[in-house]
Design a protein around this motif. Structure first.
Motif, PDB file in Angstrom:
ATOM      1  N   GLU A 257       0.926  -1.168   0.318  1.00 60.42           N
ATOM      2  CA  GLU A 257      -0.331   0.518  -0.216  1.00 60.42           C
ATOM      3  C   GLU A 257       0.540   0.953   0.127  1.00 60.42           C
ATOM      4  O   GLU A 257       1.362   1.227   0.813  1.00 60.42           O
ATOM      5  CB  GLU A 257      -0.627   0.177   1.927  1.00 60.42           C
ATOM      6  CG  GLU A 257      -2.032   1.010   0.896  1.00 60.42           C
ATOM      7  CD  GLU A 257      -2.836   0.603   1.974  1.00 60.42           C
ATOM      8  OE1 GLU A 257      -3.905   1.617   2.406  1.00 60.42           O
ATOM      9  OE2 GLU A 257      -2.871   0.244   3.238  1.00 60.42           O
TER      10      GLU A 257
ATOM     11  N   PHE B 115       2.059   5.709  -0.687  1.00 61.77           N
ATOM     12  CA  PHE B 115       1.494   6.814  -0.092  1.00 61.77           C
ATOM     13  C   PHE B 115       2.613   7.433  -0.777  1.00 61.77           C
ATOM     14  O   PHE B 115       3.389   7.570  -0.640  1.00 61.77           O
ATOM     15  CB  PHE B 115       0.785   7.080   1.299  1.00 61.77           C
ATOM     16  CG  PHE B 115       0.429   6.587   1.968  1.00 61.77           C
ATOM     17  CD1 PHE B 115      -0.954   6.496   2.328  1.00 61.77           C
ATOM     18  CD2 PHE B 115       0.622   4.662   2.005  1.00 61.77           C
ATOM     19  CE1 PHE B 115      -1.762   6.229   3.084  1.00 61.77           C
ATOM     20  CE2 PHE B 115      -0.156   3.617   2.935  1.00 61.77           C
ATOM     21  CZ  PHE B 115      -1.866   4.387   3.343  1.00 61.77           C
TER      22      PHE B 115
ATOM     23  N   LYS C  75       1.264  12.607   2.171  1.00 57.66           N
ATOM     24  CA  LYS C  75       0.288  11.545   2.810  1.00 57.66           C
ATOM     25  C   LYS C  75       1.516  10.439   4.001  1.00 57.66           C
ATOM     26  O   LYS C  75       1.506  10.054   4.430  1.00 57.66           O
ATOM     27  CB  LYS C  75      -0.298  10.819   1.443  1.00 57.66           C
ATOM     28  CG  LYS C  75      -1.747  12.023   0.910  1.00 57.66           C
ATOM     29  CD  LYS C  75      -2.835  10.988   1.124  1.00 57.66           C
ATOM     30  CE  LYS C  75      -3.106  12.379  -0.522  1.00 57.66           C
ATOM     31  NZ  LYS C  75      -4.298  10.981  -0.732  1.00 57.66           N
TER      32      LYS C  75
ATOM     33  N   LEU D 234      -0.375   9.615   7.421  1.00 58.89           N
ATOM     34  CA  LEU D 234      -1.805   8.504   6.904  1.00 58.89           C
ATOM     35  C   LEU D 234      -1.113   7.243   6.752  1.00 58.89           C
ATOM     36  O   LEU D 234      -1.395   6.470   6.804  1.00 58.89           O
ATOM     37  CB  LEU D 234      -2.026   8.778   5.393  1.00 58.89           C
ATOM     38  CG  LEU D 234      -3.448   8.085   5.578  1.00 58.89           C
ATOM     39  CD1 LEU D 234      -4.671   7.754   6.402  1.00 58.89           C
ATOM     40  CD2 LEU D 234      -3.655   8.719   4.215  1.00 58.89           C
ATOM     41  N   ALA D 235       0.557   7.607   6.138  1.00 57.08           N
ATOM     42  CA  ALA D 235       1.323   5.970   5.197  1.00 57.08           C
ATOM     43  C   ALA D 235       1.988   5.158   7.408  1.00 57.08           C
ATOM     44  O   ALA D 235       1.791   4.476   7.817  1.00 57.08           O
ATOM     45  CB  ALA D 235       2.005   6.391   4.701  1.00 57.08           C
TER      46      ALA D 235
ATOM     47  N   GLU E 129       0.392   5.929   9.082  1.00 60.45           N
ATOM     48  CA  GLU E 129      -0.670   5.517  10.628  1.00 60.45           C
ATOM     49  C   GLU E 129      -0.604   4.253  10.483  1.00 60.45           C
ATOM     50  O   GLU E 129      -1.519   3.527  10.949  1.00 60.45           O
ATOM     51  CB  GLU E 129      -1.324   6.841  10.650  1.00 60.45           C
ATOM     52  CG  GLU E 129      -3.264   6.577  11.211  1.00 60.45           C
ATOM     53  CD  GLU E 129      -4.452   7.674  10.984  1.00 60.45           C
ATOM     54  OE1 GLU E 129      -5.540   6.993  10.878  1.00 60.45           O
ATOM     55  OE2 GLU E 129      -3.971   8.374  10.609  1.00 60.45           O
ATOM     56  N   ARG E 130      -1.053   4.122   9.315  1.00 57.84           N
ATOM     57  CA  ARG E 130      -1.342   2.905   8.564  1.00 57.84           C
ATOM     58  C   ARG E 130      -0.668   1.530   8.746  1.00 57.84           C
ATOM     59  O   ARG E 130      -0.742   0.405   8.848  1.00 57.84           O
ATOM     60  CB  ARG E 130      -1.266   2.894   7.307  1.00 57.84           C
ATOM     61  CG  ARG E 130      -1.868   1.752   6.194  1.00 57.84           C
ATOM     62  CD  ARG E 130      -3.281   0.954   6.780  1.00 57.84           C
ATOM     63  NE  ARG E 130      -2.952   0.047   5.721  1.00 57.84           N
ATOM     64  CZ  ARG E 130      -4.831  -0.832   6.624  1.00 57.84           C
ATOM     65  NH1 ARG E 130      -4.965  -0.462   6.977  1.00 57.84           N
ATOM     66  NH2 ARG E 130      -4.951  -1.826   5.141  1.00 57.84           N
TER      67      ARG E 130
ATOM     68  N   GLN F  83      -0.647   0.425  12.373  1.00 54.59           N
ATOM     69  CA  GLN F  83      -2.160  -0.431  12.686  1.00 54.59           C
ATOM     70  C   GLN F  83      -1.686  -1.602  12.682  1.00 54.59           C
ATOM     71  O   GLN F  83      -1.542  -2.198  11.403  1.00 54.59           O
ATOM     72  CB  GLN F  83      -3.414  -0.324  11.525  1.00 54.59           C
ATOM     73  CG  GLN F  83      -3.846   0.897  11.149  1.00 54.59           C
ATOM     74  CD  GLN F  83      -4.597   0.906  10.672  1.00 54.59           C
ATOM     75  OE1 GLN F  83      -5.257   0.400   9.294  1.00 54.59           O
ATOM     76  NE2 GLN F  83      -5.070   2.307  10.425  1.00 54.59           N
TER      77      GLN F  83
ATOM     78  N   ARG G 100      -3.183  -5.787   9.660  1.00 57.42           N
ATOM     79  CA  ARG G 100      -3.302  -5.868   7.907  1.00 57.42           C
ATOM     80  C   ARG G 100      -2.359  -6.160   7.415  1.00 57.42           C
ATOM     81  O   ARG G 100      -1.209  -6.399   7.706  1.00 57.42           O
ATOM     82  CB  ARG G 100      -2.931  -4.484   7.970  1.00 57.42           C
ATOM     83  CG  ARG G 100      -1.538  -3.837   8.556  1.00 57.42           C
ATOM     84  CD  ARG G 100      -1.043  -2.585   7.444  1.00 57.42           C
ATOM     85  NE  ARG G 100       0.124  -2.061   9.136  1.00 57.42           N
ATOM     86  CZ  ARG G 100       1.234  -2.754   7.958  1.00 57.42           C
ATOM     87  NH1 ARG G 100       1.726  -3.388   7.862  1.00 57.42           N
ATOM     88  NH2 ARG G 100       2.410  -2.802   9.444  1.00 57.42           N
TER      89      ARG G 100
ATOM     90  N   LYS H 109      -0.778  -5.847   4.677  1.00 54.55           N
ATOM     91  CA  LYS H 109       0.088  -5.096   3.666  1.00 54.55           C
ATOM     92  C   LYS H 109       1.469  -4.169   3.615  1.00 54.55           C
ATOM     93  O   LYS H 109       0.884  -3.701   4.699  1.00 54.55           O
ATOM     94  CB  LYS H 109      -0.698  -3.846   2.485  1.00 54.55           C
ATOM     95  CG  LYS H 109      -1.426  -4.647   1.459  1.00 54.55           C
ATOM     96  CD  LYS H 109      -2.636  -3.737   0.973  1.00 54.55           C
ATOM     97  CE  LYS H 109      -4.019  -4.413  -0.159  1.00 54.55           C
ATOM     98  NZ  LYS H 109      -4.836  -3.317  -1.207  1.00 54.55           N
TER      99      LYS H 109
ATOM    100  N   VAL I 114       3.053  -1.027   4.242  1.00 53.89           N
ATOM    101  CA  VAL I 114       3.482   0.138   3.457  1.00 53.89           C
ATOM    102  C   VAL I 114       4.717   0.637   3.092  1.00 53.89           C
ATOM    103  O   VAL I 114       5.315   0.701   3.137  1.00 53.89           O
ATOM    104  CB  VAL I 114       2.866   1.142   4.747  1.00 53.89           C
ATOM    105  CG1 VAL I 114       2.259   2.540   4.688  1.00 53.89           C
ATOM    106  CG2 VAL I 114       1.628   0.883   5.787  1.00 53.89           C
TER     107      VAL I 114
END
Length: 326
Positions: free
Chosen positions: A296, A298, A302, A305-306, A308-309, A312, A315, A317, A319
């Protein structure tokens, strides 16, 4: 140059971007890479090294183009070549438009893999390889248990376990057992060819797995503790679980489980740069021998946001942050 920084401290990290960082100049035998894509490891916000650095730039996985070579560099790499690098834990600073590397950290990028896909691979691929081969002494015909098998390291580990033993001259493909959340069981069997899958939520899962030659644990904690019940009398447990077990950095401290399993070898390690092994892993992905990680991506803008993802859980994927359109 543009760069990402982690400000604050480990208790309250803050991801930010900076458009006016100084571009590094390669000294000695250093290699300057123009970064096109950089992998994100969410747990890095807990690592002390980034908070101790002057730049506060995180990142240990990059794919890009050699921009310049230090005056003392005399190796085969050349300006303009596409490369992939894993930066040492103490060095880092990969999430910037330019980063400095050393020769043992850098591998040529095969043409059959994109910069985005390549940037996702260095840490998980080398972690899986070093766990299986260097510390686990993987051999044909073994039974291997991988915990956290649906994560980035785990999915590469279950594939490498089946491929590397054959490359090493064996005839019997290892039996690979995966431990993962239920939603990933079909994926692990159908896409990655694991022989047997167990779920964390199944009470007593450790009682249903026996005679394991090699455990590769990527989870730690209670999961690591339970794997001692699955391993053979003289088997091996290799872990990169976070947080590290109490015995990881002190040879005088013994796992409580070793009292009833005195012949089980237990190893904790931190991945290290290895340009040769990284090149081999990249070629295997480029040739289709092992599947690349799902990514995934970014753009730099961003970055918050990257991160933050990336932090998590659950997941599938990896980043990646891009500094240029691929």
């Amino acid at each position: 140059m543009r760069a990402i920084q982690i400000l604050g401290d480990a208790s309250s990290p803050r991801i930010t971007t900076n458009d006016s960082m100084a571009t590094p100049t390669p000294k000695g035998a250093e290699i300057l890479v123009r970064v096109l894509a950089a992998g994100v490891t969410g747990d890095e916000v807990t690592w002390p090294e980034v908070y101790e650095s002057a730049s506060r730039i995180p990142g240990h996985e990059v794919s890009g183009i050699i921009e310049a070579l230090g005056p003392e560099y005399s190796g085969p790499l050349e300006v303009g070549q596409d490369v992939v690098a894993i930066l040492t834990t103490s060095q880092g600073q990969g999430q910037a438009e330019y980063t400095v590397c050393f020769a043992d950290e850098v591998s040529r990028k095969p043409p059959g893999i994109t910069h985005v896909d390549a940037a996702a691979l260095p840490i998980p691929a080398l972690t899986a390889w070093q766990a299986m081969v260097d510390h686990g002494n993987l051999a044909a015909g073994m039974t291997v248990l991988v915990t956290g098998a649906s994560g980035a390291v785990g999915t590469l580990a279950v594939q490498l376990a089946q491929k590397l033993a054959i490359v090493g001259g064996g005839n019997a493909i290892p039996k690979v057992i995966a431990l993962a959340s239920a939603k990933n069981h079909d994926r692990l069997k159908q896409q990655f060819g694991v022989h047997e899958v167990h779920g964390y939520d199944t009470p007593g899962w450790e009682d249903n797995i026996r005679n394991v030659d090699l455990v590769f644990d990527t989870v730690g904690g209670d999961v690591l503790t339970k794997t001692w019940e699955t391993v053979k009398r003289n088997g091996t447990i290799v872990t990169v679980g976070d947080p590290a077990p109490e015995w990881a950095f002190d040879a005088k401290v013994k796992p409580e489980e070793s009292v009833s399993h005195p012949e089980v070898r237990h190893v904790y390690f931190i991945v290290r740069p290895d340009s040769h092994r990284l090149s081999q892993a990249l070629e295997m992905v480029a040739e289709g021998a092992i599947k690349p990680l799902e990514v995934e991506s970014f753009p730099f803008e961003k970055a918050e946001l990257a991160w933050e993802r990336a932090r998590q859980r659950g997941r599938n994927k990896k980043v990646v942050i891009t500094f240029e359109t691929q």
